[in-house]
Design a protein around this motif. Structure first.
Motif, PDB file in Angstrom:
ATOM      1  N   GLY A 145      33.445  41.858  42.575  1.00 53.26           N
ATOM      2  CA  GLY A 145      34.574  42.782  42.424  1.00 53.26           C
ATOM      3  C   GLY A 145      35.127  42.870  41.014  1.00 53.26           C
ATOM      4  O   GLY A 145      36.093  43.607  40.787  1.00 53.26           O
ATOM      5  N   VAL A 146      34.517  42.136  40.093  1.00 52.85           N
ATOM      6  CA  VAL A 146      35.013  42.173  38.706  1.00 52.85           C
ATOM      7  C   VAL A 146      34.015  42.950  37.852  1.00 52.85           C
ATOM      8  O   VAL A 146      32.812  42.649  37.860  1.00 52.85           O
ATOM      9  CB  VAL A 146      35.197  40.735  38.155  1.00 52.85           C
ATOM     10  CG1 VAL A 146      35.682  40.770  36.701  1.00 52.85           C
ATOM     11  CG2 VAL A 146      36.190  39.965  39.022  1.00 52.85           C
ATOM     12  N   LEU A 147      34.534  43.929  37.131  1.00 58.61           N
ATOM     13  CA  LEU A 147      33.669  44.808  36.340  1.00 58.61           C
ATOM     14  C   LEU A 147      33.680  44.383  34.876  1.00 58.61           C
ATOM     15  O   LEU A 147      34.746  44.225  34.276  1.00 58.61           O
ATOM     16  CB  LEU A 147      34.157  46.259  36.476  1.00 58.61           C
ATOM     17  CG  LEU A 147      33.263  47.335  35.910  1.00 58.61           C
ATOM     18  CD1 LEU A 147      31.997  47.511  36.748  1.00 58.61           C
ATOM     19  CD2 LEU A 147      34.005  48.671  35.850  1.00 58.61           C
ATOM     20  N   THR A 148      32.473  44.214  34.345  1.00 59.65           N
ATOM     21  CA  THR A 148      32.390  43.880  32.911  1.00 59.65           C
ATOM     22  C   THR A 148      31.376  44.807  32.260  1.00 59.65           C
ATOM     23  O   THR A 148      30.390  45.208  32.886  1.00 59.65           O
ATOM     24  CB  THR A 148      31.922  42.419  32.705  1.00 59.65           C
ATOM     25  OG1 THR A 148      30.742  42.213  33.477  1.00 59.65           O
ATOM     26  CG2 THR A 148      32.999  41.429  33.090  1.00 59.65           C
ATOM     27  N   ASP A 173      38.349  43.817  42.262  1.00 63.83           N
ATOM     28  CA  ASP A 173      39.417  42.923  41.796  1.00 63.83           C
ATOM     29  C   ASP A 173      39.894  43.360  40.414  1.00 63.83           C
ATOM     30  O   ASP A 173      39.352  42.935  39.392  1.00 63.83           O
ATOM     31  CB  ASP A 173      38.863  41.481  41.765  1.00 63.83           C
ATOM     32  CG  ASP A 173      39.960  40.453  41.563  1.00 63.83           C
ATOM     33  OD1 ASP A 173      41.139  40.858  41.454  1.00 63.83           O
ATOM     34  OD2 ASP A 173      39.642  39.254  41.528  1.00 63.83           O
ATOM     35  N   GLY A 174      40.860  44.217  40.374  1.00 62.54           N
ATOM     36  CA  GLY A 174      41.442  44.665  39.106  1.00 62.54           C
ATOM     37  C   GLY A 174      40.481  45.412  38.218  1.00 62.54           C
ATOM     38  O   GLY A 174      40.412  45.160  37.007  1.00 62.54           O
ATOM     39  N   THR A 189      42.240  47.596  42.813  1.00 58.28           N
ATOM     40  CA  THR A 189      41.936  46.493  43.731  1.00 58.28           C
ATOM     41  C   THR A 189      41.694  47.076  45.119  1.00 58.28           C
ATOM     42  O   THR A 189      42.416  47.989  45.550  1.00 58.28           O
ATOM     43  CB  THR A 189      43.111  45.500  43.784  1.00 58.28           C
ATOM     44  OG1 THR A 189      43.309  45.004  42.464  1.00 58.28           O
ATOM     45  CG2 THR A 189      42.816  44.341  44.728  1.00 58.28           C
ATOM     46  N   LYS A 190      40.669  46.566  45.768  1.00 56.33           N
ATOM     47  CA  LYS A 190      40.390  47.004  47.137  1.00 56.33           C
ATOM     48  C   LYS A 190      40.108  45.770  47.963  1.00 56.33           C
ATOM     49  O   LYS A 190      39.242  44.957  47.613  1.00 56.33           O
ATOM     50  CB  LYS A 190      39.171  47.950  47.137  1.00 56.33           C
ATOM     51  CG  LYS A 190      38.854  48.542  48.473  1.00 56.33           C
ATOM     52  CD  LYS A 190      39.801  49.664  48.842  1.00 56.33           C
ATOM     53  CE  LYS A 190      39.620  50.071  50.281  1.00 56.33           C
ATOM     54  NZ  LYS A 190      40.683  50.933  50.764  1.00 56.33           N
ATOM     55  N   GLY A 200      30.268  45.141  45.410  1.00 54.25           N
ATOM     56  CA  GLY A 200      31.355  46.131  45.419  1.00 54.25           C
ATOM     57  C   GLY A 200      30.990  47.443  44.762  1.00 54.25           C
ATOM     58  O   GLY A 200      31.874  48.294  44.539  1.00 54.25           O
ATOM     59  N   LYS A 201      29.706  47.653  44.450  1.00 58.76           N
ATOM     60  CA  LYS A 201      29.280  48.879  43.736  1.00 58.76           C
ATOM     61  C   LYS A 201      29.604  50.131  44.567  1.00 58.76           C
ATOM     62  O   LYS A 201      30.190  51.091  44.057  1.00 58.76           O
ATOM     63  CB  LYS A 201      27.764  48.848  43.461  1.00 58.76           C
ATOM     64  CG  LYS A 201      27.286  47.691  42.627  1.00 58.76           C
ATOM     65  CD  LYS A 201      25.834  47.838  42.254  1.00 58.76           C
ATOM     66  CE  LYS A 201      24.890  47.855  43.439  1.00 58.76           C
ATOM     67  NZ  LYS A 201      24.793  46.591  44.173  1.00 58.76           N
TER      68      LYS A 201
END
Lengths: 230, 431
Positions: free
Chosen positions: A221-224, A25-26, A11-12, A46-47
């Protein structure tokens, strides 16, 4: 097989504003040696922050970052610099070549960084090998002003490869290039995976992203992870 | 050979690359710093020259540092023979006895009665006096001779070449030659004050010396600068003694006997013992002008250095200004270097290496200019300023210049170095 990189719940948060903004985000991610993966997403997703955390430019506020099983989430700057030198290679959208140096001297910059010392002859051999790897050894004595965008980016790739990194981080490396040249640059980048180097590419270009082994999507901020269809 | 660490070598290589890539900026830094370093070198050299000039004048009066000086008082008629026989022919001691001499036409009062300077700088000498063992008194009017063409000088008789203790500066002619047979007509070397008198007054050459068996015909052979304002003439004692008996070589009116000796000579002990036997207690001291003047010299250096420091400060401000501007321009370069693993300390080292190299180059240039300036000064002014003759560039000034260059490099580079080390790597990500 042990993951080369293992991010867990990273998390940043961007502070210093009226309302703190969560940039990552996580985020959790495993990267193995020789893998190539692309991170795509809209601007501001957020890349670049993720790449900063991966490249030890920045520390996560929460979560764990393991590099070859070692926790490096809270590394002091001195050790982070050493790891950046020994494990990571970086390629940026703007090539960041120093205009007063020749191509060879720009590549050598990564060797003359205070992390160990190579005699001039060995240094020169390593630099020429890196330039040869990206196909521009003949331009070793040229200054950036006398090279095309594609050639300059290949010098930047040679600079990233000269220390034989285990992870290559590329932040929109084709953003300033035409399609044809961009494809050549991606070819050069992808070739490093053959020797076990992991490639993490941040890009807006779906075609280039599709050429990577894995495709990750970052949104707010969420990576999928997405399936690669090609 | 001392080998630099990899980090120091990296700093040096990158620093040199930086200097080569920004030649104009480096030159601008050097211009402001050049004046500062030059000021330090010139001030230090100037202080050395001033010190040399001060000491050079003192050496004429007092003698070179380390000279043992024995002052002998008293009017015993045996004093002269004892001193001269003890010292004569020795290379490690020279006796000097002073007496009154009037050179000019006989039977007249000298134009500078009392041996005062002919330029009148000592004022009115007052009425003519006469002195003997009982004291001094005004001369009765009947005995006062008319003023005429004669000049009074202090005559210093020497047993040997005194210049190894007192480096009198030759002006013209030659100095007394003690290796030849004594001449019957005493050969005189005048000091500058006496030479001025003999240029003004073309007096007939006859010399009257108190106690002499007859008047002599002097033979002027040269002029020296002895730093004395009083007209003075130097003569070989053995030439004077043809005319003045040994017992009268000491002037009872103005006892002036001095022996200059090399340190450690047995003459000091022997002569002291002989004098004590005559009831005379000699005063012995060793010349140490440098130490005596140390406080004055230190103050002079301090004042000069404070002035140079101020000028150097301006040079530091110049290098600081250019350094900050350069770091501002190189934000991306430093961020990139950090990205490829360069530690913050090395980034600071690169900036410091650049300013230190600039400082050293400037110091070398300033020292070179000073050396050339010094050579030009000696060539152009050496003739009129005797203390400049044979003077070489004081290399302590060169060392001071190098130190000043290094200090300026460190002071001027410190803040830019800190700034360079603090540049965030993310700069390259956001660009």
């Amino acid at each position: 097989m042990t993951a080369l990189i293992q991010l867990t719940g990273i998390t940043k948060v961007l502070k210093g504003q009226e309302q703190p903004r969560t940039i990552l985000d996580g985020v959790s991610l495993d990267v193995h040696p020789g893998e190539s993966l692309a991170i795509v997403g809209r601007s501001g997703s957020g890349k670049s922050t993720l790449l900063s955390v991966l490249g030890l430019f920045d520390r996560p506020d929460q979560g764990t970052y393991l590099l070859s099983g070692t926790d490096i989430s809270r590394l002091p700057e001195r050790r982070a610099a050493k790891l950046r030198s020994s494990h990571f290679g970086f390629v940026f959208q703007r090539f960041f070549l120093l205009k007063h140096l020749t191509a060879a001297q720009n590549v050598a910059m990564a060797l003359v960084n205070g992390q160990g010392w190579l005699p001039r002859r060995q240094r020169r051999a390593r630099v020429m090998q890196a330039l040869d790897e990206v196909g521009i050894a003949h331009l070793a004595k040229n200054r950036p002003a006398r090279m095309s965008g594609g050639e300059q980016q290949r010098v930047a790739i040679a600079r990233a490869l000269v220390r034989e990194p285990r992870i290559l981080l590329a932040d929109e490396p084709t953003g300033a290039l035409d399609t044809e040249t961009g494809t050549l640059v991606i070819d050069a980048l992808q070739s490093v995976t053959a020797r076990g180097c992991a490639l993490i590419l941040v890009t807006h270009d779906r075609d280039h992203a599709a050429r990577m082994g894995r495709l990750l999507h970052l949104d707010a901020g969420v990576l999928t992870e997405q399936l690669v269809t090609s | 050979m001392m080998r630099l660490s990899g980090r120091a070598r990296s700093a040096l290589i990158i620093g040199l690359q930086g200097i080569r890539s920004r030649k104009t900026r480096t030159l601008l830094s050097m211009v402001s710093l050049f004046l500062g370093v030059l000021a330090v070198v010139v001030v230090q050299a100037g202080a050395s020259i001033a010190e040399r000039a001060l000491l050079a004048d003192m050496e004429l009066f007092e003698g070179l540092d380390g000279t043992v000086v024995m002052d002998i008082g008293g009017t015993s008629p045996q004093l002269g023979p004892v001193v001269t026989t003890t010292v004569a022919g020795r290379s490690d001691a020279v006796a000097m006895t002073g007496m009154q001499a009037i050179i000019g036409e006989p039977g007249v009062r000298p134009v500078n009665e009392g041996g005062v300077p002919l330029d009148g700088s000592w004022g009115d000498p007052g009425p003519p006096m006469t002195c003997d063992e009982t004291g001094c008194r005004e001369l009765p009017a009947a005995e006062i001779q008319p003023k005429g063409q004669a000049i009074e000088v202090r005559l210093t008789a020497l047993t040997g070449d005194v210049r190894k203790y007192r480096p009198y500066r030759p002006q013209s002619g030659e100095w007394l030659d003690f290796s030849t047979m004594p001449s019957l007509a005493p050969r005189l070397v005048l000091n500058k004050a006496a030479a001025v008198g003999f240029e003004q007054y073309q007096v007939p050459a006859e010399m009257r010396v108190t106690g002499a068996s007859a008047n002599m015909t002097p033979h002027f052979i040269g002029v020296v600068d002895d730093g004395d304002q009083q007209p003075r003439a130097y003569v070989r004692l053995d030439e004077l003694s043809h005319w003045v008996p040994a017992a009268r070589l000491i002037d009872p009116n103005m006892s002036e006997v001095r022996v200059l000796m090399t340190a450690g000579t047995p003459v000091e002990q022997v002569l002291s013992a002989k004098l004590r036997a005559l009831g005379v207690e000699p005063m012995v001291r060793t010349v140490n002008s440098r130490e005596d003047q140390e406080e004055q010299l230190a103050l002079m250096r301090l004042v000069f250095l404070a002035m140079a420091g101020l000028v150097l400060l301006i040079g530091v401000a110049g290098i600081l200004n250019v350094g900050l501007a350069t770091v501002g321009e190189r934000v991306e370069e430093f961020a990139l270097r950090r990205a490829v693993g360069t530690p913050r300390t090395l980034l600071a080292g690169i900036v410091l290496a650049e300013t230190l190299i600039t400082g050293l180059l400037t110091a070398a240039l300033a020292i070179g200019v000073s050396v050339l300036g010094m050579k030009a000064l000696v060539t152009l002014a050496g003739g009129s300023q005797p203390f400049l003759q044979g003077m070489e560039f004081p290399w302590d000034a060169g060392v001071a210049g190098v130190i000043a260059g290094l200090i300026a490099g460190v002071l001027g580079g410190f803040v830019p170095a800190i700034r360079a080390a603090g540049i965030p790597i993310a700069t390259v990500m956001r660009a």
